[in-house]
Design an enzyme around this catalytic site. Sequence first.
Site, PDB file in Angstrom:
ATOM      1  N   ASP A 169      18.466  24.753  55.283  1.00 32.38           N
ATOM      2  CA  ASP A 169      19.037  25.694  56.039  1.00 32.38           C
ATOM      3  C   ASP A 169      20.621  25.304  56.169  1.00 32.38           C
ATOM      4  OD1 ASP A 169      20.017  27.209  58.213  1.00 32.38           O
ATOM      5  OD2 ASP A 169      17.747  27.753  58.791  1.00 32.38           O
ATOM      6  N   LYS A 225      35.117  37.532  47.743  1.00 28.54           N
ATOM      7  CA  LYS A 225      35.321  38.486  48.672  1.00 28.54           C
ATOM      8  C   LYS A 225      34.208  39.002  49.678  1.00 28.54           C
ATOM      9  CE  LYS A 225      35.677  43.142  46.730  1.00 28.54           C
ATOM     10  NZ  LYS A 225      34.255  43.367  46.630  1.00 28.54           N
ATOM     11  N   HIS A 282      36.864  38.970  40.650  1.00 30.46           N
ATOM     12  CA  HIS A 282      36.332  38.803  39.223  1.00 30.46           C
ATOM     13  C   HIS A 282      37.057  39.847  38.358  1.00 30.46           C
ATOM     14  CE1 HIS A 282      33.914  42.470  40.575  1.00 30.46           C
ATOM     15  NE2 HIS A 282      34.100  42.627  39.299  1.00 30.46           N
ATOM     16  N   LYS A 290      38.838  39.551  33.963  1.00 32.27           N
ATOM     17  CA  LYS A 290      38.532  40.460  32.745  1.00 32.27           C
ATOM     18  C   LYS A 290      39.437  40.567  31.682  1.00 32.27           C
ATOM     19  CE  LYS A 290      35.993  43.922  35.907  1.00 32.27           C
ATOM     20  NZ  LYS A 290      34.691  44.239  35.457  1.00 32.27           N
ATOM     21  N   GLU A 307      33.062  54.665  38.970  1.00 29.01           N
ATOM     22  CA  GLU A 307      31.776  53.962  38.928  1.00 29.01           C
ATOM     23  C   GLU A 307      30.590  55.293  39.053  1.00 29.01           C
ATOM     24  OE1 GLU A 307      31.481  49.816  40.365  1.00 29.01           O
ATOM     25  OE2 GLU A 307      32.351  50.778  42.056  1.00 29.01           O
ATOM     26  N   ASP A 357      36.502  47.251  49.857  1.00 26.56           N
ATOM     27  CA  ASP A 357      35.874  46.818  48.713  1.00 26.56           C
ATOM     28  C   ASP A 357      36.362  47.002  47.417  1.00 26.56           C
ATOM     29  OD1 ASP A 357      33.067  45.974  47.628  1.00 26.56           O
ATOM     30  OD2 ASP A 357      32.808  48.024  46.738  1.00 26.56           O
ATOM     31  N   HIS A 402      40.474  44.151  44.358  1.00 26.55           N
ATOM     32  CA  HIS A 402      40.694  44.456  42.895  1.00 26.55           C
ATOM     33  C   HIS A 402      41.909  45.270  42.495  1.00 26.55           C
ATOM     34  CE1 HIS A 402      36.766  42.775  42.915  1.00 26.55           C
ATOM     35  NE2 HIS A 402      36.008  43.736  43.214  1.00 26.55           N
ATOM     36  N   LYS A 418      32.574  55.721  43.874  1.00 24.98           N
ATOM     37  CA  LYS A 418      31.057  55.579  43.490  1.00 24.98           C
ATOM     38  C   LYS A 418      30.586  56.869  43.178  1.00 24.98           C
ATOM     39  CE  LYS A 418      30.281  50.902  45.292  1.00 24.98           C
ATOM     40  NZ  LYS A 418      30.426  50.363  44.163  1.00 24.98           N
TER      41      LYS A 418
END
Length: 501
Positions: free
Chosen positions: A101, A161, A191, A195, A229, A248, A253, A353
């Site tokens: 734990d 993040k 990330h 790219k 997306e 987000d 990003h 999205k």
Amino acid sequence: MTEKKIPDKQCLGDPIEPANIVIFGAAGDLTKRKLVPALLKMLRCGLLHPKSKVIGLFKGRTESDWLESLYQGVRAYAPEVNLDDGQWQTFKTMCKAVPGDLRDNATYDGLKDALETIDGHRNAMFYCAVPPQWYATITTGLKRVGLTDETDGFRRLVIEKPFGMDLESAKKLNGELQASLDESQIYRIDHYLGKESVQNLLVYRFSNSILEPLWNRNFIDHIQISAAESIGIEYRANYYEKSGALRDMIQSHLMQVMTLVAMEPPVEFTADAVRDEKIKVLRAVRPFEKENIKKQTIAAQYSAGKIDGEAVKSYVAEEGVSPESATETLVGARFYIDNWRWQGVPFVLWTGKRLPRRVSEIVIRFRKPPFNLFDTEGNPPLANALVFRVHPDEGISLRMNAKLPGLTTDIKRSVMHAPYSEDGGDISDAYEVLLHDVLSGDATLFSRADEVEESWQIIDPILQAWKDKLSINRYQAGTWEIEGMEELFEGCELGWHKPGH
Ligand code: BG6
């Protein structure tokens, strides 16, 4: 016969010294979907030293269950790895489980013991594949047992993040991390920066002399940075309800990408030189004022619709989402950078999205030709655009005007396209690039504490303005009918560049 190309682009990169890769949350999704596939590819390419070990921390299962779930995960989520038995057997021998734990001192004592049994080196990378509320617990635990001390090898912490939920919490988190580690040991992963096309943006900008004279307010009309997306929030309602698209995708990003597009050439390509330039961009961003937030931002949420012929539910019908939720799943924001180079040039960042397709791109829209010399019957030459396609079909295209063949001076749009797929080899996944960078101590593509705080400073007023919103505009899943999007591009040459149009 033509000379054979380098067989696998993923193999380009220096091999690195052995290191123990300690993963907190090793039985979770990120480990299966991203980290283990990246490690397997690095191993195959010789970028992961065979004396490295992968140490997984998790609770409630045995080592063999854990390994089996990793194996199944790689097969399901990362078919591009082409996992074969031999490769898996080699990888398995490098893995070791440390169940426990995260709240228990015994877990860190166990980890220390496990690391001490490994011969030959003391380097360690600690990857926190767990929610941020655990970061401080982990770093305190590591420090208590001496695992943040770098006297006998490097000790680097990698975190994902969100780095806070606003300026105040970001400062708190930075303080907590820095209480156990030196800033140089902390790698805040984004990330997007790993790219290919995002990295190519830097190479393109700073190695092509024809671009330099054009890269400013005199020639560029506006810049659009987008990430559409088609997926929804998947299984992440718990996180997404608190986060929303602004935190987000934009604060992290897309603002990172904006800094790379806008920054001045660094004096050298080193972590601090690059990050210093990125921070200068953030400092120059015009603050969002209460009065213009309404005009300069849009927020919306998807309702039910169809994507690729399949019915998809509305955001509020997703598992774990409150039926009254006003969380935004789409957001657009118009930024201005008040400095010499960019004065007056809008940077429009947007993401959403459940849109018809997954497309992420950076569109540099130049000013329109000053005068139409040709008799083109209502079809004048259009403003050029340089488009960096982040995905899919990574590559760069330049949109020009050309003559239609025949006895005419009519104009057609001509697209010069340079796809990466023609450059040989696979395109490296961002995680391979970034893990390799951490192991080789290159923090160029990672955010520094001050950078994170600057970006929250910019976003905080929007969060404040939206804080108590009870309702939100809707857009139908699977369509580009988004109220307010055209207006967000008001005054921008050719307006909103819908992905793929
Ligand atoms: C993540 C976001 O950071 O990036 C997700 O939390 C988003 O919501 C994802 O889907 C997008 O990344 P990519 O690499 O799929 O474009």
